[in-house]
Motif scaffolding. Structure first.
Motif, PDB file in Angstrom:
ATOM      1  N   LYS A   9      56.982  11.035 -61.806  1.00  0.00           N
ATOM      2  CA  LYS A   9      56.364  10.848 -61.017  1.00  0.00           C
ATOM      3  C   LYS A   9      57.309  11.987 -58.638  1.00  0.00           C
ATOM      4  CE  LYS A   9      53.024   8.251 -62.170  1.00  0.00           C
ATOM      5  NZ  LYS A   9      52.207   6.219 -61.500  1.00  0.00           N
ATOM      6  N   THR A  10      56.901  12.881 -59.072  1.00  0.00           N
ATOM      7  CA  THR A  10      58.153  12.876 -58.220  1.00  0.00           C
ATOM      8  C   THR A  10      57.943  12.092 -56.363  1.00  0.00           C
ATOM      9  OG1 THR A  10      56.983  15.555 -57.601  1.00  0.00           O
ATOM     10  CG2 THR A  10      59.244  15.185 -59.118  1.00  0.00           C
ATOM     11  N   LYS A  11      57.019  12.535 -56.529  1.00  0.00           N
ATOM     12  CA  LYS A  11      56.078  12.306 -54.788  1.00  0.00           C
ATOM     13  C   LYS A  11      56.528  10.745 -54.748  1.00  0.00           C
ATOM     14  CE  LYS A  11      54.936  16.380 -53.577  1.00  0.00           C
ATOM     15  NZ  LYS A  11      55.873  17.123 -52.943  1.00  0.00           N
ATOM     16  N   LYS A  12      56.140   9.966 -55.688  1.00  0.00           N
ATOM     17  CA  LYS A  12      56.743   8.398 -55.309  1.00  0.00           C
ATOM     18  C   LYS A  12      58.057   8.162 -55.644  1.00  0.00           C
ATOM     19  CE  LYS A  12      56.563   3.958 -57.614  1.00  0.00           C
ATOM     20  NZ  LYS A  12      55.832   3.927 -58.710  1.00  0.00           N
ATOM     21  N   ILE A  13      58.730   9.223 -56.163  1.00  0.00           N
ATOM     22  CA  ILE A  13      60.490   9.490 -56.072  1.00  0.00           C
ATOM     23  C   ILE A  13      60.599   9.281 -54.525  1.00  0.00           C
ATOM     24  CG2 ILE A  13      62.463   9.941 -57.295  1.00  0.00           C
ATOM     25  CD1 ILE A  13      61.367   9.720 -59.975  1.00  0.00           C
ATOM     26  N   GLU A  14      60.543  10.900 -54.196  1.00  0.00           N
ATOM     27  CA  GLU A  14      61.009  11.124 -53.045  1.00  0.00           C
ATOM     28  C   GLU A  14      60.836   9.697 -51.441  1.00  0.00           C
ATOM     29  OE1 GLU A  14      59.702  15.857 -53.472  1.00  0.00           O
ATOM     30  OE2 GLU A  14      58.434  15.031 -52.440  1.00  0.00           O
ATOM     31  N   LYS A  15      59.510   9.438 -51.550  1.00  0.00           N
ATOM     32  CA  LYS A  15      59.070   8.173 -50.137  1.00  0.00           C
ATOM     33  C   LYS A  15      60.014   7.124 -50.637  1.00  0.00           C
ATOM     34  CE  LYS A  15      54.074   8.739 -50.129  1.00  0.00           C
ATOM     35  NZ  LYS A  15      52.821   8.712 -50.376  1.00  0.00           N
ATOM     36  N   GLU A  16      60.498   6.690 -52.058  1.00  0.00           N
ATOM     37  CA  GLU A  16      61.484   6.020 -52.715  1.00  0.00           C
ATOM     38  C   GLU A  16      63.224   5.908 -51.795  1.00  0.00           C
ATOM     39  OE1 GLU A  16      62.516   2.169 -53.450  1.00  0.00           O
ATOM     40  OE2 GLU A  16      60.471   2.621 -53.431  1.00  0.00           O
ATOM     41  N   LEU A  17      63.200   7.428 -52.354  1.00  0.00           N
ATOM     42  CA  LEU A  17      64.388   7.992 -51.475  1.00  0.00           C
ATOM     43  C   LEU A  17      64.242   7.872 -50.382  1.00  0.00           C
ATOM     44  CD1 LEU A  17      64.984  11.229 -53.769  1.00  0.00           C
ATOM     45  CD2 LEU A  17      66.686   8.840 -53.258  1.00  0.00           C
ATOM     46  N   GLU A  18      63.447   8.432 -49.572  1.00  0.00           N
ATOM     47  CA  GLU A  18      63.343   8.555 -47.930  1.00  0.00           C
ATOM     48  C   GLU A  18      62.980   6.682 -47.230  1.00  0.00           C
ATOM     49  OE1 GLU A  18      60.009  10.889 -47.764  1.00  0.00           O
ATOM     50  OE2 GLU A  18      61.202  12.580 -48.440  1.00  0.00           O
ATOM     51  N   LYS A  19      62.904   5.813 -47.443  1.00  0.00           N
ATOM     52  CA  LYS A  19      63.255   4.907 -47.172  1.00  0.00           C
ATOM     53  C   LYS A  19      65.478   4.364 -47.048  1.00  0.00           C
ATOM     54  CE  LYS A  19      59.537   2.264 -49.863  1.00  0.00           C
ATOM     55  NZ  LYS A  19      59.538   1.728 -51.279  1.00  0.00           N
ATOM     56  N   ASN A  20      65.708   5.341 -47.239  1.00  0.00           N
ATOM     57  CA  ASN A  20      67.314   5.139 -47.173  1.00  0.00           C
ATOM     58  C   ASN A  20      67.018   5.675 -45.432  1.00  0.00           C
ATOM     59  OD1 ASN A  20      70.203   6.006 -47.036  1.00  0.00           O
ATOM     60  ND2 ASN A  20      70.286   5.295 -48.433  1.00  0.00           N
ATOM     61  N   PRO A  21      67.720   5.387 -44.722  1.00  0.00           N
ATOM     62  CA  PRO A  21      68.303   5.383 -43.325  1.00  0.00           C
ATOM     63  C   PRO A  21      68.530   6.544 -43.615  1.00  0.00           C
ATOM     64  CG  PRO A  21      68.317   3.419 -43.080  1.00  0.00           C
ATOM     65  CD  PRO A  21      68.258   3.310 -44.600  1.00  0.00           C
ATOM     66  N   TYR A  22      69.411   6.587 -43.805  1.00  0.00           N
ATOM     67  CA  TYR A  22      70.252   8.019 -44.251  1.00  0.00           C
ATOM     68  C   TYR A  22      69.346   9.319 -44.257  1.00  0.00           C
ATOM     69  CZ  TYR A  22      75.171   6.504 -42.780  1.00  0.00           C
ATOM     70  OH  TYR A  22      75.880   5.741 -42.184  1.00  0.00           O
ATOM     71  N   ILE A  23      68.740   8.671 -45.203  1.00  0.00           N
ATOM     72  CA  ILE A  23      67.430  10.498 -45.940  1.00  0.00           C
ATOM     73  C   ILE A  23      66.372  10.859 -44.606  1.00  0.00           C
ATOM     74  CG2 ILE A  23      66.257  11.220 -48.259  1.00  0.00           C
ATOM     75  CD1 ILE A  23      67.980   9.422 -48.914  1.00  0.00           C
ATOM     76  N   LEU A  24      66.833  11.919 -44.289  1.00  0.00           N
ATOM     77  CA  LEU A  24      65.725  12.693 -43.276  1.00  0.00           C
ATOM     78  C   LEU A  24      64.261  13.005 -44.259  1.00  0.00           C
ATOM     79  CD1 LEU A  24      64.533  13.237 -40.475  1.00  0.00           C
ATOM     80  CD2 LEU A  24      65.652  15.552 -41.153  1.00  0.00           C
ATOM     81  N   GLU A  25      64.676  13.143 -45.507  1.00  0.00           N
ATOM     82  CA  GLU A  25      63.756  14.472 -46.080  1.00  0.00           C
ATOM     83  C   GLU A  25      64.280  14.671 -47.787  1.00  0.00           C
ATOM     84  OE1 GLU A  25      60.533  17.484 -46.625  1.00  0.00           O
ATOM     85  OE2 GLU A  25      62.733  18.431 -45.253  1.00  0.00           O
TER      86      GLU A  25
END
Length: 266
Positions: free
Chosen positions: A88-104
């Motif tokens: 589930k790529t969208k779910k993983i993207e959202k999880e990654l974007e919880k990191n303050p350093y990651i804008l997108e």
């Protein structure tokens, strides 16, 4: 009347028998084609979900500046051998974007068995030293983390922001948008004109937003309020770059329109 209608319909059937048969054959053929397509799609989906050809073999990560590749991969919790269609790529993207350093974060499947993760990191622009540590802040005023050291980081030191205004993952609190924008514009001007390399830019003092001060070499610029801060900074550096100040200690007041005031300490 009803009898005449039935008779007319019967005559229509007799007169158009071949056309009606053709139509029925087309409908039957279409139904068979649709059924075949459904069966083929079902087979393809089954194969895609079961064939080892589509099992994840490699994760490609790009765009990293401050983050580590291993850290990103750990956050995704992806395991090699997982079918790439079940991820589930969208779910993983959202999880990654919880990191303050990651804008997108953008994840793309690279068939048959790879995933590409493109990271767009926030850019460190500022730091402030509080409580024995260093808060690093991006060029939009978002607090990224608290570090023990800022070695190797090119950023503008700011003073005068209380620790209660700094929450990791959020924009600086209790300061209105115009003031944050002014701070960010000052850094942008310095960065775009390579002034970090030319001068010893010590700090930006924001204790009082009615009187912003930028410390450069042995003097400081009095910038005044946040209004037209871009042009004020440009004027200040233009005076410094003219070379007439040398190693002068004092200040350059560009907080108002008109000729700036240059004060030399005795």
């Amino acid at each position: 009347m009803a009898k005449k209608t039935k008779q007319s319909y019967g005559n229509y059937i007799i007169d158009n028998k071949e056309e009606i048969l053709k139509r029925k054959k087309k409908i039957i053929k279409l139904k068979k084609t649709m059924l075949l397509l459904v069966v083929m799609i079902s087979i393809l989906i089954t194969l895609a979900l079961t064939l080892p050809t589509f099992n994840l073999s490699e994760i490609l990560v790009s765009g990293l500046v401050n983050l580590s590749e291993d850290g990103v991969k750990t956050t995704t919790k992806l395991q090699k051998g997982t079918n790439i269609f079940k991820i589930k790529t969208k779910k993983i993207e959202k999880e990654l974007e919880k990191n303050p350093y990651i804008l997108e974060a953008t994840i793309i499947r690279k068939y048959p068995n790879k995933l590409s993760i493109a990271i767009n990191e926030r850019k460190i622009a500022f730091y402030t030293e509080i409580s024995g540590g260093f808060y690093v802040i991006d060029d939009k005023g978002v607090v990224l983390e608290k570090k023990e050291s800022i070695e190797g980081i090119e950023a503008l030191r700011i003073e005068g922001i209380d620790e209660t205004c700094l929450k990791i993952g959020e924009q600086i609190k209790n300061i209105d948008e115009d003031k944050i924008k002014a701070i960010c514009n000052i850094h942008k001007f310095i960065k775009e004109n390579s002034l970090f390399e030319k001068y010893n830019i010590i700090k930006l003092e924001v204790n009082d937003f009615v009187d912003l001060k930028l410390y450069v070499n042995n003097l400081h610029m009095k910038l005044g309020t946040v209004d037209k801060v871009n042009s004020k900074v440009a004027r200040g550096f233009s005076i410094i770059e003219s070379g007439t100040l040398g190693e002068m200690k004092g200040y350059v007041d560009v907080s108002f329109e008109g000729n700036p005031v240059i004060y030399k300490e005795k």
